[in-house]
Design an enzyme around this catalytic site. Structure first.
Site, short mmCIF file in Angstrom:
data_model
loop_
_atom_site.label_atom_id
_atom_site.label_comp_id
_atom_site.label_asym_id
_atom_site.label_seq_id
_atom_site.Cartn_x
_atom_site.Cartn_y
_atom_site.Cartn_z
N ASP A 1 -22.74 -25.66 0.04
CA ASP A 1 -23.43 -25.50 -1.20
C ASP A 1 -22.75 -26.36 -2.25
O ASP A 1 -21.55 -26.51 -2.38
CB ASP A 1 -23.23 -24.28 -1.76
CG ASP A 1 -24.26 -23.95 -2.82
OD1 ASP A 1 -24.29 -24.51 -3.76
OD2 ASP A 1 -25.01 -22.90 -2.74
N TYR B 1 -34.08 -25.97 -15.10
CA TYR B 1 -34.41 -27.31 -14.16
C TYR B 1 -34.39 -28.56 -15.16
O TYR B 1 -33.54 -29.50 -14.79
CB TYR B 1 -35.80 -27.20 -13.68
CG TYR B 1 -36.13 -28.53 -12.55
CD1 TYR B 1 -35.49 -28.52 -11.52
CD2 TYR B 1 -37.24 -29.47 -12.99
CE1 TYR B 1 -35.74 -29.58 -10.54
CE2 TYR B 1 -37.38 -30.54 -12.24
CZ TYR B 1 -36.65 -30.59 -10.89
OH TYR B 1 -37.15 -31.59 -10.22
N ARG C 1 -46.14 -25.84 -5.11
CA ARG C 1 -46.61 -27.07 -5.78
C ARG C 1 -48.12 -27.44 -5.60
O ARG C 1 -48.74 -26.84 -4.61
CB ARG C 1 -45.84 -28.27 -5.66
CG ARG C 1 -44.48 -28.11 -6.16
CD ARG C 1 -43.47 -29.49 -5.81
NE ARG C 1 -42.76 -29.36 -4.61
CZ ARG C 1 -41.81 -30.31 -4.49
NH1 ARG C 1 -41.41 -31.11 -5.03
NH2 ARG C 1 -40.99 -29.88 -3.23
N LEU D 1 -29.59 -35.30 -4.07
CA LEU D 1 -30.89 -34.65 -4.20
C LEU D 1 -30.66 -33.13 -4.20
O LEU D 1 -31.92 -32.41 -4.14
CB LEU D 1 -31.84 -35.33 -2.87
CG LEU D 1 -32.43 -36.67 -3.12
CD1 LEU D 1 -31.45 -37.72 -3.38
CD2 LEU D 1 -33.18 -36.78 -1.82
N THR E 1 -44.09 -36.22 -6.35
CA THR E 1 -44.09 -37.14 -5.00
C THR E 1 -44.65 -35.96 -3.96
O THR E 1 -44.27 -34.74 -4.26
CB THR E 1 -42.78 -37.31 -4.75
OG1 THR E 1 -42.21 -38.23 -5.85
CG2 THR E 1 -42.51 -37.95 -3.34
N GLY F 1 -34.79 -26.32 2.04
CA GLY F 1 -34.59 -27.24 3.00
C GLY F 1 -34.76 -26.58 4.31
O GLY F 1 -34.71 -25.41 4.51
N ASN G 1 -27.66 -26.61 1.69
CA ASN G 1 -27.34 -25.37 1.81
C ASN G 1 -28.66 -24.36 2.53
O ASN G 1 -28.76 -23.24 2.58
CB ASN G 1 -27.06 -24.54 0.68
CG ASN G 1 -28.26 -24.46 -0.36
OD1 ASN G 1 -29.11 -25.10 -0.31
ND2 ASN G 1 -27.88 -23.67 -1.64
P1 NAD Z 1 -36.69 -29.82 -1.77
O1 NAD Z 1 -36.63 -28.62 -2.52
O2 NAD Z 1 -37.74 -29.96 -0.47
O3 NAD Z 1 -35.38 -30.50 -1.31
C1 NAD Z 1 -34.07 -30.06 -2.25
C2 NAD Z 1 -33.18 -29.82 -1.12
O4 NAD Z 1 -32.03 -29.42 -1.81
C3 NAD Z 1 -33.42 -28.85 0.05
O5 NAD Z 1 -32.96 -29.03 1.38
C4 NAD Z 1 -32.45 -27.51 -0.33
O6 NAD Z 1 -32.37 -26.47 0.57
C5 NAD Z 1 -31.11 -28.10 -0.94
N1 NAD Z 1 -30.54 -27.61 -2.05
C6 NAD Z 1 -30.85 -26.96 -3.12
N2 NAD Z 1 -29.72 -26.34 -3.70
C7 NAD Z 1 -28.76 -26.58 -3.18
C8 NAD Z 1 -27.36 -26.49 -3.30
N3 NAD Z 1 -26.99 -25.79 -4.30
N4 NAD Z 1 -26.55 -26.87 -2.52
C9 NAD Z 1 -26.73 -27.91 -1.30
N5 NAD Z 1 -28.11 -28.06 -1.22
C10 NAD Z 1 -29.06 -27.48 -1.87
O7 NAD Z 1 -37.10 -30.84 -3.09
P2 NAD Z 1 -37.76 -32.29 -2.91
O8 NAD Z 1 -38.90 -32.34 -3.58
O9 NAD Z 1 -37.40 -32.79 -1.62
O10 NAD Z 1 -36.57 -32.76 -4.17
C11 NAD Z 1 -35.56 -33.51 -3.89
C12 NAD Z 1 -34.84 -33.90 -5.18
O11 NAD Z 1 -35.74 -34.96 -5.79
C13 NAD Z 1 -34.43 -32.70 -6.04
O12 NAD Z 1 -33.29 -33.01 -6.58
C14 NAD Z 1 -35.71 -32.97 -7.15
O13 NAD Z 1 -35.26 -32.37 -8.36
C15 NAD Z 1 -35.87 -34.38 -7.28
N6 NAD Z 1 -37.19 -34.64 -7.65
C16 NAD Z 1 -38.39 -34.15 -6.88
C17 NAD Z 1 -39.70 -34.45 -7.19
C18 NAD Z 1 -40.85 -34.26 -6.19
O14 NAD Z 1 -41.97 -34.43 -6.66
N7 NAD Z 1 -40.54 -33.75 -5.12
C19 NAD Z 1 -39.95 -35.00 -8.36
C20 NAD Z 1 -38.78 -35.22 -9.24
C21 NAD Z 1 -37.57 -35.22 -9.08
N1 UDP Z 2 -50.99 -26.23 -10.46
C1 UDP Z 2 -52.30 -25.85 -10.51
N2 UDP Z 2 -52.38 -25.04 -9.26
C2 UDP Z 2 -51.42 -24.61 -8.11
C3 UDP Z 2 -50.14 -25.33 -8.40
C4 UDP Z 2 -50.08 -26.10 -9.53
O1 UDP Z 2 -53.33 -26.05 -11.06
O2 UDP Z 2 -51.77 -23.82 -7.20
C5 UDP Z 2 -50.79 -27.37 -11.79
C6 UDP Z 2 -49.66 -26.85 -12.41
O3 UDP Z 2 -49.98 -25.85 -13.37
C7 UDP Z 2 -49.25 -28.36 -13.07
C8 UDP Z 2 -49.80 -29.07 -11.86
O4 UDP Z 2 -50.66 -28.38 -11.14
O5 UDP Z 2 -50.10 -28.52 -14.27
C9 UDP Z 2 -48.39 -29.76 -11.12
O6 UDP Z 2 -47.84 -28.63 -10.80
P1 UDP Z 2 -46.72 -28.84 -9.69
O7 UDP Z 2 -46.15 -27.35 -9.64
O8 UDP Z 2 -47.09 -29.20 -8.74
O9 UDP Z 2 -45.71 -29.57 -10.52
P2 UDP Z 2 -45.01 -29.99 -11.86
O10 UDP Z 2 -45.53 -31.28 -12.17
O11 UDP Z 2 -45.58 -29.12 -12.64
O12 UDP Z 2 -43.53 -29.81 -11.65
#
Ligand code: NAD
Ligand code: UDP
Length: 308
Positions: A57, A144, A185, A72, A174, A37, A33
Site C-alpha cells: 500500500d 479525489y 464509470r 498511478l 481514458t 486493480g 494493493n
Molecule cells: P484503477 O482504479 O484501475 O487503477 C488504480 C490502481 O491503483 C489499482 O490497481 C488499485 O488497486 C491501485 N491502488 C489504489 N490505491 C492504492 C494504494 N493505496 N496502494 C497501492 N495501490 C493502490 O484506475 P485507472 O483508471 O487505471 O487510473 C490510474 C491512475 O490514473 C489513477 O491515479 C487515476 O487517478 C489516474 N487517472 C485516470 C483517469 C482515467 O480516466 N482512467 C483519468 C485521470 C487520471
Molecule cells: N454518467 C452517466 N451515467 C452513468 C455513469 C456516469 O450519465 O452510468 C455521467 C457522469 O454523471 C459524468 C459522466 O458520465 O457526467 C462521466 O462520468 P465518469 O464517472 O465516467 O467520470 P468523471 O469524468 O465524472 O470522473
C-alpha cells in the site's frame, strides 16, 4: 534498460503501461494493493523474469533501487474513490510523499498520474494548463480532486526544495479494455447496460460533456512525457468532445442494443463540460491521440462481451 516502479500497476492504465514498458526491455516492479486493480490484468506478465509483482500500500514507505517511478496508485472512478474518501486522500497525499522520498533517495525520475479533476467544474473551455480550476473543497469529489491537487503541490515543492526530477500528467477521461466491470464509470456502465439490453442510465439531462481517450494513446503519452525534460503539468487526453446523451446513443448504435435511455439524478459537483487543450503536449511531446472513438469503443465492447 531501466528499473521502473509502477504503482497501481495492476489497475486499468497501470497494467497497459506495465506491459508496454516490459516489452520495451525494462525491468518492471508492479506495486499494487489490489483495491481496484486485479491480478487478472497482469497475469500474462507473471513469470517473465523482468516482471515483479509486489502487494503493498503506497501509504506506507517502500524502499528499492529504481531509475523511474510512475505513480498511478489511486482509485479513479467516482464510485470507488467515494467509497472510502479518507483512504483516497491518504493514498494521494501519503502515497506521493512516499514516492517522492524514494525518488529523492535514488535520484529517480518520477511521474505523477494527475487528472483533469484538478480543474473541477471548469469555467473555461477547453481547459489549458494555465487554468487554476474551480474545485469544491468540501464536496463528494473533493477527496479525489483535492488529493490530486495536493499531490501536484508536493511534486513541485520537492522539485523546488530537493531538485527531484518530476513529470506531471493531467490525464483526461481514458477508456479501454481492462477497465473494471463494476467501476461505475460512464464507458463501462453504458457498454455493459447496452450489451445486456438493460436501460442506459444517463445522469442529469445528459448535456454534460466529456472527451474520451483510448488507453494506448495515453500510455504513449505517459512514456513520452517521462522521457521529456518538461517538469510542469501537461494535459493528456483526446479533445473529441461529446455530450453524455449523444455518447449513450452512440453506444446503443455500436452494440445494436435494444436498450432504452433512462434519466437519473445528476451526482453532486459533476463537471458540466470537459475537454483538454492539448497544444502543449503536441508541441513538447510531438504527441496526439491516434485511435478514433469508434475504433477504441469497438475494442472495448469486444473486451466486455468476453467478460459478461
Ligand atoms: P484503477 O482504479 O484501475 O487503477 C488504480 C490502481 O491503483 C489499482 O490497481 C488499485 O488497486 C491501485 N491502488 C489504489 N490505491 C492504492 C494504494 N493505496 N496502494 C497501492 N495501490 C493502490 O484506475 P485507472 O483508471 O487505471 O487510473 C490510474 C491512475 O490514473 C489513477 O491515479 C487515476 O487517478 C489516474 N487517472 C485516470 C483517469 C482515467 O480516466 N482512467 C483519468 C485521470 C487520471
Ligand atoms: N454518467 C452517466 N451515467 C452513468 C455513469 C456516469 O450519465 O452510468 C455521467 C457522469 O454523471 C459524468 C459522466 O458520465 O457526467 C462521466 O462520468 P465518469 O464517472 O465516467 O467520470 P468523471 O469524468 O465524472 O470522473
Amino acid at each position: 534498460m531501466k528499473r521502473i516502479l509502477i504503482t497501481g500497476g495492476a489497475g486499468f492504465i497501470g497494467s497497459h503501461l506495465s506491459e508496454r514498458l516490459l516489452n520495451e526491455g525494462n525491468d518492471i516492479i508492479c506495486l499494487d494493493n489490489f483495491y481496484t486493480g486485479s491480478k487478472d490484468n497482469i497475469r500474462h506478465l507473471i513469470g517473465n523474469n523482468r516482471f515483479e509483482l509486489v502487494r503493498h500500500d503506497v501509504i506506507n514507505e517502500y524502499n528499492i533501487e529504481i531509475d523511474e517511478i510512475y505513480n498511478l496508485a489511486c482509485p479513479a472512478s467516482p464510485v470507488h474513490y467515494q467509497y472510502n474518501p479518507v483512504k483516497t486522500m491518504k493514498t494521494s497525499v501519503m502515497g506521493i510523499i512516499n514516492m517522492l522520498e524514494l525518488a529523492k533517495r535514488c535520484n529517480a525520475k518520477i511521474l505523477q498520474a494527475s487528472t483533469s479533476e484538478v480543474y473541477g467544474d471548469p469555467k473555461i473551455h477547453p481547459q489549458t494548463e494555465e487554468y487554476w480550476g474551480n474545485v469544491n473543497p468540501i464536496g463528494l469529489r473533493s477527496c479525489y480532486d483535492e488529493g490530486k491537487r495536493a499531490a501536484e503541490t508536493l511534486m513541485i515543492d520537492y522539485r523546488r526544495q530537493n531538485n527531484v526530477n518530476i513529470r506531471i500528467a493531467r490525464i483526461f477521461n481514458t477508456y479501454g479494455p481492462k477497465m473494471a466491470l463494476n467501476d461505475g464509470r460512464v464507458v463501462s456502465n453504458f457498454i455493459i447496460q447496452a450489451l445486456k439490453n438493460e436501460p442506459i442510465t444517463v445522469y442529469g439531462t445528459g448535456s454534460q460533456t466529456r472527451a474520451f481517450c483510448y488507453v494506448s494513446d495515453i500510455v504513449d503519452a505517459l512514456i513520452k512525457l517521462m522521457n521529456s525534460s518538461y517538469s510542469l503539468p501537461v494535459n493528456l487526453g483526446n479533445p473529441d468532445e461529446h455530450s453524455i446523451l449523444d455518447f449513450a446513443k452512440y453506444i446503443i448504435e455500436l452494440t445494436n442494443s435494444k436498450s432504452e435511455i433512462i434519466f437519473k439524478e445528476l451526482p453532486m459537483d459533476d463537471p458540466m463540460q470537459r475537454e483538454p487543450d492539448i497544444s502543449l503536449a503536441k508541441s513538447i511531446l510531438n504527441w496526439e491521440p491516434k485511435v478514433s472513438l469508434k475504433e477504441g469503443l469497438l475494442n472495448t465492447i469486444k473486451y466486455f462481451e468476453e467478460r459478461i
